[in-house]
Write an enzyme that holds these catalytic residues in place. Structure first.
Site, short mmCIF file in Angstrom:
data_model
loop_
_atom_site.label_atom_id
_atom_site.label_comp_id
_atom_site.label_asym_id
_atom_site.label_seq_id
_atom_site.Cartn_x
_atom_site.Cartn_y
_atom_site.Cartn_z
N GLY A 50 -45.90 12.77 1.24
CA GLY A 50 -45.75 12.65 -0.20
C GLY A 50 -46.34 11.32 -0.63
O GLY A 50 -47.35 10.91 -0.08
N GLU A 51 -45.69 10.65 -1.55
CA GLU A 51 -46.20 9.38 -2.06
C GLU A 51 -45.16 8.29 -1.78
O GLU A 51 -44.09 8.27 -2.36
CB GLU A 51 -46.49 9.54 -3.56
CG GLU A 51 -47.13 8.35 -4.20
CD GLU A 51 -48.33 7.81 -3.42
OE1 GLU A 51 -49.23 8.59 -3.04
OE2 GLU A 51 -48.35 6.58 -3.17
N CYS A 82 -46.36 11.18 7.95
CA CYS A 82 -47.28 10.59 6.97
C CYS A 82 -46.51 9.65 6.04
O CYS A 82 -46.06 8.59 6.49
CB CYS A 82 -48.02 11.69 6.23
SG CYS A 82 -49.54 11.10 5.48
N ARG A 109 -51.66 2.02 4.82
CA ARG A 109 -51.76 3.28 4.07
C ARG A 109 -53.21 3.70 3.86
O ARG A 109 -54.10 2.85 3.80
CB ARG A 109 -51.09 3.12 2.71
CG ARG A 109 -49.61 2.80 2.82
CD ARG A 109 -49.05 2.35 1.48
NE ARG A 109 -49.11 3.44 0.53
CZ ARG A 109 -49.41 3.31 -0.76
NH1 ARG A 109 -49.71 2.13 -1.26
NH2 ARG A 109 -49.41 4.35 -1.55
N ILE A 138 -53.98 13.77 5.93
CA ILE A 138 -54.24 13.77 4.49
C ILE A 138 -53.93 12.38 3.94
O ILE A 138 -52.78 11.97 3.92
CB ILE A 138 -53.37 14.83 3.76
CG1 ILE A 138 -53.59 16.22 4.36
CG2 ILE A 138 -53.69 14.82 2.26
CD1 ILE A 138 -52.58 17.26 3.88
N HIS A 174 -49.65 15.93 9.77
CA HIS A 174 -48.73 16.90 9.15
C HIS A 174 -48.54 18.16 10.01
O HIS A 174 -49.12 19.20 9.70
CB HIS A 174 -49.28 17.34 7.79
CG HIS A 174 -49.26 16.28 6.76
ND1 HIS A 174 -48.23 16.11 5.87
CD2 HIS A 174 -50.16 15.31 6.47
CE1 HIS A 174 -48.48 15.10 5.08
NE2 HIS A 174 -49.65 14.60 5.42
N GLU A 176 -46.25 20.23 9.90
CA GLU A 176 -45.67 21.32 9.09
C GLU A 176 -46.75 22.15 8.42
O GLU A 176 -46.46 23.22 7.88
CB GLU A 176 -44.67 20.76 8.07
CG GLU A 176 -45.27 20.08 6.84
CD GLU A 176 -45.85 18.68 7.10
OE1 GLU A 176 -45.88 18.24 8.27
OE2 GLU A 176 -46.29 18.04 6.12
N1 GLN Z 1 -51.15 8.19 1.09
C1 GLN Z 1 -49.77 8.53 0.93
C2 GLN Z 1 -48.91 7.28 0.78
O1 GLN Z 1 -49.40 6.22 0.98
C3 GLN Z 1 -49.27 9.34 2.11
C4 GLN Z 1 -50.02 10.62 2.15
C5 GLN Z 1 -49.24 11.75 2.76
O2 GLN Z 1 -48.02 11.68 2.98
N2 GLN Z 1 -49.92 12.85 2.97
O3 GLN Z 1 -47.78 7.35 0.43
#
Ligand code: GLN
Length: 205
Positions: A50-51, A82, A109, A138, A174, A176
Site C-alpha cells: 500500500g502506501e 512491500c 522506498r 511494485i 508481493h 499475494e
Molecule cells: N512505494 C510504496 C511505499 O513507499 C510501497 C509500494 C507497495 O507496497 N507496493 O509505501
C-alpha cells in the site's frame, strides 16, 4: 484436530483481500484487522502492500501503533509485504516518520527505480526450496542494512528483498499477487511454531 491459525491482515489501506485469499489457500483462517479488538483475536498479522506514509498516519489515528508493537514484542509473528516491510522496519533511509521498529533493518522506498516500477523476477529463495519464486515487485523498497540478528533470505541484483528476525518476516515483493503459496506457507510455519511455544510455556507454568 488441530485448529487452523487465525491470521489478521491489517486493513487500513492496501491489498487486503488478496492476502486473505492466499492465507486461506495456504491453510489458515484470515480476517481483516481494523481495531484492537480484531488484533486481540489473531495468532499472526500481515501488513500488506500500500502506501507507507498513509498507513503510518492511520496506525496512530486508529490507535493500533502501540498494540501491534506490544503483541509482536510478546511473540506474535508479523509479516510485512512491500509497504508492510517499510512500516515494520527500524528506519527508512528517505523518510522521517516513525515506523513500528520491529525488525532491525533500514529500507529505501521505491528503490528499484522508475524504469523498473513494476517487475516479475524469478527469485532464488533457499528456504522455499530449489524452484525460484515468481516475485512481483511494485514500486518496491530494498533493504540497505540488516542488523546482526537478521537473516537475509533473498536478494535481487545485490539488494536485500527478503529478511527474517525471529518471528518477524519482511518481503519487498508481493506473494499475494501470485498463485505460489510458498511464502504464505513459510509464514504459517512461523505462526505454528509460535503457537506451540505459547502452549508449552503455559502448560509448564
Ligand atoms: N512505494 C510504496 C511505499 O513507499 C510501497 C509500494 C507497495 O507496497 N507496493 O509505501
Amino acid at each position: 484436530m488441530e485448529i487452523k491459525p487465525l491470521i489478521g491482515v491489517l486493513a487500513l489501506q492496501g491489498d487486503v483481500v488478496e492476502h486473505i485469499a492466499s492465507l486461506e489457500a495456504a491453510g489458515a483462517r484470515a480476517i481483516a484487522v481494523k481495531t484492537q479488538a480484531d488484533l486481540d483475536k489473531v495468532d499472526g498479522l500481515v501488513i500488506p502492500g500500500g502506501e507507507s506514509t498513509t498507513v503510518m498516519k492511520l496506525l496512530d489515528r486508529f490507535g493500533l501503533h502501540a498494540p501491534i508493537r506490544s503483541r509482536v514484542k510478546m511473540g506474535m509473528p508479523l509479516w510485512g509485504t512491500c509497504m508492510g516491510m517499510i512500516v515494520a522496519a527500524h528506519d527508512v533511509a528517505d523518510m522521517n516518520q516513525p515506523t513500528l521498529d520491529l525488525i532491525d533493518i533500514t529500507v529505501r522506498r521505491n528503490a528499484f527505480g522508475r524504469q523498473n516500477d513494476s517487475a516479475e523476477v524469478d527469485l532464488p529463495i533457499e528456504v522455499l526450496g530449489a524452484q525460484p519464486f515468481p516475485a512481483i515487485f511494485i514500486r518496491a523498497p530494498w533493504i540497505e542494512r540488516v542488523g546482526p540478528s537478521v537473516e537475509l533470505l533473498a536478494e535481487r541484483d545485490g539488494h536485500g528483498v527478503m529478511v527474517r528476525e525471529g518471528n518477524v518476516l519482511g518481503t519487498s515483493f508481493h506473494p499475494e499477487l501470485t498463485n505460489d503459496p510458498r511464502v504464505h506457507a513459510y509464514f504459517l510455519k512461523i505462526v505454528d511454531a509460535a503457537r506451540n511455544n505459547v502452549g508449552k510455556t503455559s502448560s509448564a507454568a
